[in-house]
Design a protein around this motif. Structure first.
Motif, PDB file in Angstrom:
ATOM      1  N   THR A 155       0.772  -1.154   0.079  1.00 53.86           N
ATOM      2  CA  THR A 155      -0.349   0.155  -0.208  1.00 53.86           C
ATOM      3  C   THR A 155       0.486   0.909  -0.079  1.00 53.86           C
ATOM      4  OG1 THR A 155      -1.932  -1.250   1.644  1.00 53.86           O
ATOM      5  CG2 THR A 155      -1.805   0.942   1.265  1.00 53.86           C
ATOM      6  N   GLY A 156       2.282   1.492   0.305  1.00 53.82           N
ATOM      7  CA  GLY A 156       2.786   2.447   0.966  1.00 53.82           C
ATOM      8  C   GLY A 156       3.672   2.503  -0.934  1.00 53.82           C
ATOM      9  N   GLN A 157       3.682   1.805  -1.653  1.00 52.31           N
ATOM     10  CA  GLN A 157       4.020   1.895  -2.453  1.00 52.31           C
ATOM     11  C   GLN A 157       3.233   2.524  -3.827  1.00 52.31           C
ATOM     12  OE1 GLN A 157       6.378  -1.940  -4.345  1.00 52.31           O
ATOM     13  NE2 GLN A 157       7.319  -2.526  -2.825  1.00 52.31           N
ATOM     14  N   LEU A 158       1.752   2.196  -2.984  1.00 49.76           N
ATOM     15  CA  LEU A 158       0.892   2.685  -4.207  1.00 49.76           C
ATOM     16  C   LEU A 158       0.852   4.178  -4.568  1.00 49.76           C
ATOM     17  CD1 LEU A 158      -2.297   0.447  -3.720  1.00 49.76           C
ATOM     18  CD2 LEU A 158      -0.618   0.394  -5.738  1.00 49.76           C
ATOM     19  N   ARG A 159       1.829   5.200  -5.572  1.00 51.85           N
ATOM     20  CA  ARG A 159       1.732   6.624  -5.306  1.00 51.85           C
ATOM     21  C   ARG A 159       2.258   6.507  -6.855  1.00 51.85           C
ATOM     22  NH1 ARG A 159       6.252   7.637  -1.163  1.00 51.85           N
ATOM     23  NH2 ARG A 159       7.571   5.424  -1.796  1.00 51.85           N
ATOM     24  N   VAL A 160       1.306   7.625  -7.171  1.00 59.33           N
ATOM     25  CA  VAL A 160       1.496   8.154  -8.441  1.00 59.33           C
ATOM     26  C   VAL A 160       2.751   8.502  -8.932  1.00 59.33           C
ATOM     27  CG1 VAL A 160       0.490   9.255 -10.735  1.00 59.33           C
ATOM     28  CG2 VAL A 160      -0.960   7.837  -9.030  1.00 59.33           C
ATOM     29  N   ARG A 161       3.680   7.958 -10.278  1.00 55.48           N
ATOM     30  CA  ARG A 161       4.881   8.917 -10.169  1.00 55.48           C
ATOM     31  C   ARG A 161       5.359   8.772 -11.349  1.00 55.48           C
ATOM     32  NH1 ARG A 161       8.425   5.195  -5.873  1.00 55.48           N
ATOM     33  NH2 ARG A 161       6.781   3.350  -5.780  1.00 55.48           N
ATOM     34  N   GLY A 162       5.786   9.203 -11.953  1.00 56.40           N
ATOM     35  CA  GLY A 162       6.868   8.927 -13.008  1.00 56.40           C
ATOM     36  C   GLY A 162       7.536   9.591 -13.807  1.00 56.40           C
ATOM     37  N   LYS A 175       2.975  10.470 -24.956  1.00 52.64           N
ATOM     38  CA  LYS A 175       4.066  10.289 -25.106  1.00 52.64           C
ATOM     39  C   LYS A 175       5.288  10.613 -24.205  1.00 52.64           C
ATOM     40  CE  LYS A 175       1.776   7.564 -27.713  1.00 52.64           C
ATOM     41  NZ  LYS A 175       1.874   5.801 -28.395  1.00 52.64           N
ATOM     42  N   ALA A 176       5.226  11.796 -24.073  1.00 52.95           N
ATOM     43  CA  ALA A 176       6.041  12.411 -23.687  1.00 52.95           C
ATOM     44  C   ALA A 176       6.713  12.560 -21.955  1.00 52.95           C
ATOM     45  CB  ALA A 176       5.768  14.279 -23.440  1.00 52.95           C
ATOM     46  N   ILE A 177       5.610  10.993 -21.395  1.00 53.73           N
ATOM     47  CA  ILE A 177       5.695  10.929 -19.641  1.00 53.73           C
ATOM     48  C   ILE A 177       5.568   9.466 -19.540  1.00 53.73           C
ATOM     49  CG2 ILE A 177       4.627  11.453 -17.802  1.00 53.73           C
ATOM     50  CD1 ILE A 177       3.222  13.764 -18.517  1.00 53.73           C
ATOM     51  N   SER A 178       5.604   8.448 -18.668  1.00 53.26           N
ATOM     52  CA  SER A 178       6.336   7.747 -18.089  1.00 53.26           C
ATOM     53  C   SER A 178       6.130   7.245 -17.090  1.00 53.26           C
ATOM     54  CB  SER A 178       7.089   7.019 -19.000  1.00 53.26           C
ATOM     55  OG  SER A 178       7.530   5.328 -18.591  1.00 53.26           O
ATOM     56  N   HIS A 179       4.526   6.883 -16.674  1.00 51.28           N
ATOM     57  CA  HIS A 179       4.608   6.624 -15.015  1.00 51.28           C
ATOM     58  C   HIS A 179       4.629   4.660 -14.640  1.00 51.28           C
ATOM     59  CE1 HIS A 179       1.256   9.225 -16.687  1.00 51.28           C
ATOM     60  NE2 HIS A 179       1.075   9.976 -15.454  1.00 51.28           N
ATOM     61  N   TRP A 180       4.771   5.340 -13.652  1.00 50.98           N
ATOM     62  CA  TRP A 180       5.219   3.982 -12.837  1.00 50.98           C
ATOM     63  C   TRP A 180       4.187   2.488 -12.480  1.00 50.98           C
ATOM     64  CZ3 TRP A 180       9.745   2.322 -10.173  1.00 50.98           C
ATOM     65  CH2 TRP A 180      10.110   1.271  -9.676  1.00 50.98           C
ATOM     66  N   PRO A 181       4.741   2.031 -13.335  1.00 49.98           N
ATOM     67  CA  PRO A 181       3.515   0.704 -13.187  1.00 49.98           C
ATOM     68  C   PRO A 181       2.601   0.429 -11.851  1.00 49.98           C
ATOM     69  CG  PRO A 181       5.935  -0.269 -13.417  1.00 49.98           C
ATOM     70  CD  PRO A 181       5.869   1.136 -13.406  1.00 49.98           C
ATOM     71  N   LEU A 182       1.628   0.439 -11.884  1.00 49.15           N
ATOM     72  CA  LEU A 182       0.707   0.313 -10.649  1.00 49.15           C
ATOM     73  C   LEU A 182      -0.188  -0.632 -10.772  1.00 49.15           C
ATOM     74  CD1 LEU A 182      -0.299   3.632  -9.414  1.00 49.15           C
ATOM     75  CD2 LEU A 182       1.370   2.122  -8.954  1.00 49.15           C
ATOM     76  N   ALA A 183      -0.206  -1.766 -12.445  1.00 48.79           N
ATOM     77  CA  ALA A 183      -1.280  -3.095 -12.051  1.00 48.79           C
ATOM     78  C   ALA A 183      -0.710  -3.500 -10.863  1.00 48.79           C
ATOM     79  CB  ALA A 183      -1.143  -3.246 -13.451  1.00 48.79           C
ATOM     80  N   GLU A 184       0.661  -4.064 -11.428  1.00 51.95           N
ATOM     81  CA  GLU A 184       1.107  -5.273 -11.078  1.00 51.95           C
ATOM     82  C   GLU A 184       1.071  -4.924  -9.019  1.00 51.95           C
ATOM     83  OE1 GLU A 184       2.797  -3.576 -12.696  1.00 51.95           O
ATOM     84  OE2 GLU A 184       2.967  -4.975 -14.544  1.00 51.95           O
TER      85      GLU A 184
END
Length: 689
Positions: free
Chosen positions: A315-322, A361-370
């Protein structure tokens, strides 16, 4: 320590010498107690670990931090109220229900006395803590204390109370059943005043090594690791109740002699010990060493805590970042601070348009689905582990107050019934514990309380016969039985349902047996006995059961035989002759009374005539006055009648005028409506032409 005195003095020097000859040395007692602690060492360790988890002070085998999902605390707080949540009500009655008036008074004295002794202090708190010790640590008990207050040579006040004993502050000798336990011990931290209260001289108190609350001091319990309690200087000692010698002694490992003199059988109890059979949900099959219930499902709790820790970590890793293109840094900073619906202009539109299609296309988010998928599986695993724990402990969802709205009422009732069945054995153990506790209280009250104290407590005059029955152990045990009602508050709906079934069954039985009684009146007694057997299947309370006993006694009374016609005729003739003689005597008395009454009446009539003549003049004047007032009233009534008639005529005239006006308006409106209808008809004809 409080209340060290038992309140009973040594009966004789011979009894004291007998006790001394049967007691071993204090060193032997200390060795026995340490051997008992050694045998329970593993249980001490597991119980202490369970308490640390329950109090969230440590996590035992799971690490230094407290448990993240403290299901043990939740389970204990659920089961303890389910096992005990109401004070027991004493139910004392004659053992065989015979017609025994002295026994009935003794029963009432014991029952009222127990009710007073329960209400005179916080009985519930002590029993609740003992139940919590049993469910959490594996063993719980209370001890009974008799506390008389002596004023000179007389007993001023007497009371019996209960005191919760910590699970690691008492123990007993080796035995396979509680009935075979040879001795029990209670651990105390005694101050100098406590030692003097036991009869220890000041010289000996000075020689004893009293110490402050220091874990490194001599009094530290090496087996349990628990330092002496309190802030005053104390010494660790043990109070031992030895059933073989019937004595109570105090020993310490700091001295080779007893602390004070032995006390021969201070309470005179049938089972000798001042505590009932302890509450032990689980124990080793080869003896009375308890098993901590938490150890049964501790691996599941460890698994549950491990799963919860993983859930918290993910849960602590569920943060929007990229990451984003550094060439868009300026525009990205401006865009991030924009308000809702606000747009900004791109500095290099050509580069932005040819850069691959915009920000996505210019922004890449940290994967959260897994991470989300893993969390979902962990939540499912945690729920499965919880359900497994509930199955092992026997705590159903319904018992915990949680329910699934998609389940049917029948499924929920089955869950509640199964949960109650799993707890019923432990509930019965708590009820038996309270029953034994009340029996000990009753024994002390009967053996030691004075008749004056019993009368003051109960409001019943305790006669010498009743007091003798109360003090006679053998007779009292044969004639009186002490029970308790349930210590669990019954479900209201279930109680109402059971009572409704009882009333329906009573009505059906009475209707069926009415015809039998008409054919065979002598069957009244067996019919009532059959009904009583049926009624005893329901818990109706003592008052209802006493009423049933009265019904049985009344039905068992033989009916008086009907007399023969000849005897009835002779009896009636005798009654007629007696009535005739009484009538003649009454007639003579009436004649004499009549003559006296006539003389008295004549004298009174003469006085009345004289008074009437004097009143005639006054009556004539009053009559004339009444006639005059009558005439005035008639004239007034005629005048009022004329006024009312005149008002009625005026009212009729006005009513007719109003009706005429209404009629005229109605005719005018009807004429206008007919005129409008003719004009509308004419206009319609013109249009048609």
């Amino acid at each position: 320590m409080d209340n060290l005195e038992t309140g009973v003095q040594t009966e004789s020097e011979e009894e004291l010498e007998r006790v001394r000859g049967m007691l071993p040395s204090p060193k032997v007692w200390v060795a026995r107690i340490k051997r008992d602690k050694k045998e329970c060492e593993r249980w001490f360790k597991t119980a202490r670990r369970a308490i640390e988890v329950y109090e969230a002070s440590a996590a035992g085998d799971m690490g230094e931090a407290p448990p993240t999902f403290n299901i043990l605390h939740s389970n204990i707080e659920t089961t303890v109220p389910a096992l005990y949540n109401s004070a027991p009500i004493p139910d004392v009655r004659r053992r065989f229900g015979d017609a025994d008036q002295v026994g009935k008074l003794a029963v009432d004295v014991i029952e009222r006395g127990l009710s007073y002794l329960i209400d005179s202090y916080d009985f519930d708190a002590n029993v609740t803590e003992s139940v919590r010790d049993g469910e959490l640590a594996g063993r719980g008990t209370v001890r009974v204390r008799y506390d008389p207050q002596i004023d000179g040579e007389t007993v001023a006040y007497q009371t019996v109370t209960c005191e919760h004993v910590a699970w690691d502050k008492w123990g007993h000798g080796p035995a396979t059943t509680w009935e075979r336990v040879p001795w029990v011990w209670f651990e105390h931290d005694l101050t100098a005043d406590d030692l003097r209260q036991l009869g220890v001289t000041d010289e000996k108190v000075k020689t004893l090594d009293l110490h402050e609350n220091d874990p490194s001091a001599q009094g530290k319990d090496s087996e349990s690791g628990t330092p002496p309690t309190g802030t005053m200087k104390t010494i660790r000692a043990w109070e031992i109740w030895d059933k073989r010698s019937g004595a109570v002694v105090f020993v310490t490992d700091a001295d080779d002699s007893y602390l004070g003199e032995p006390q021969p059988d201070p309470l005179k109890l049938e089972q000798f010990f001042p505590c009932p059979k302890p509450m032990m949900p689980l124990r080793q099959r080869r003896g009375l060493v308890p098993i901590c219930p938490y150890e049964i499902y501790r691996p599941l709790v460890v698994e549950l805590d491990r799963t919860t820790q993983r859930i918290n970590a993910l849960t602590g890793q569920l943060r929007v970042r990229g990451l984003y293109d550094s060439r868009l840094k300026g525009m990205f900073e401006q865009l991030r601070d924009c308000e809702d619906g606000e747009y900004i202009a791109a500095d290099d539109a050509t580069q932005f348009a040819t850069g691959g299609g915009g920000l996505d296309k210019a922004i890449s988010h940290w994967p959260l689905a897994e991470i989300v998928a893993a969390l979902q599986q962990l939540y499912v695993q945690r729920e499965q582990t919880k359900q497994t724990i509930y199955e092992v402990t026997g705590i159903s969802d319904v018992l915990r107050g949680a329910t699934n709205p998609n389940e049917t009422l029948g499924a929920q009732q089955i869950k509640a019934q199964v949960g109650s069945q799993r707890l019923s054995k432990r509930q019965n153990a708590v009820s038996d514990f309270c029953r034994d506790l009340l029996r000990i209280k009753a024994e002390i009250m009967c053996n030691h309380f004075t008749p004056q104290m019993l009368s003051m407590m109960t409001g019943i005059r305790v006669t010498p016969e009743v007091h003798q029955l109360l003090q006679n152990d053998m007779t009292r045990g044969y004639r009186i039985d002490i029970e308790t009602d349930s210590t669990i508050r019954a479900d209201v709906a279930r109680s109402q349902e059971q009572m409704s079934l009882f009333l329906q069954g009573t009505a059906q039985y009475a209707q069926s047996m009415a015809a039998v009684l008409q054919l065979e009146p002598g069957a009244k007694a067996p019919i009532v006995q059959i009904y009583a057997a049926f009624a005893r299947q329901f818990k109706l309370g003592k008052s209802a059961e006493d009423a049933l006993e009265q019904m049985i006694e009344a039905a068992a009374q033989p009916e008086e035989p009907k007399p023969s016609p000849e005897a009835e005729k002779i009896k009636m003739d005798q009654q007629r002759m007696e009535m005739q003689a009484q009538a003649d005597q009454q007639k003579q008395q009436a004649d004499m009374a009549k003559m006296q009454a006539e003389l008295e009446m004549k004298r009174e009539l003469a006085e009345i005539d004289k008074a009437m003549k004097m009143m005639d003049v006054d009556l004539a004047q009053q009559k004339a006055q009444i006639e005059l007032e009558k005439m005035h009233m008639e004239l007034s009534l005629k005048r009022q009648s004329m006024e009312l008639d005149q008002e009625a005529k005026v009212f009729d005239i006005r009513s007719k005028q109003e009706l005429s006006a209404v009629d005229i308006d109605a005719r005018r409106q009807r004429a206008e409506q007919e005129h409008e209808a003719r004009e509308a008809k004419a206009n319609a004809a013109d249009k048609g032409a």
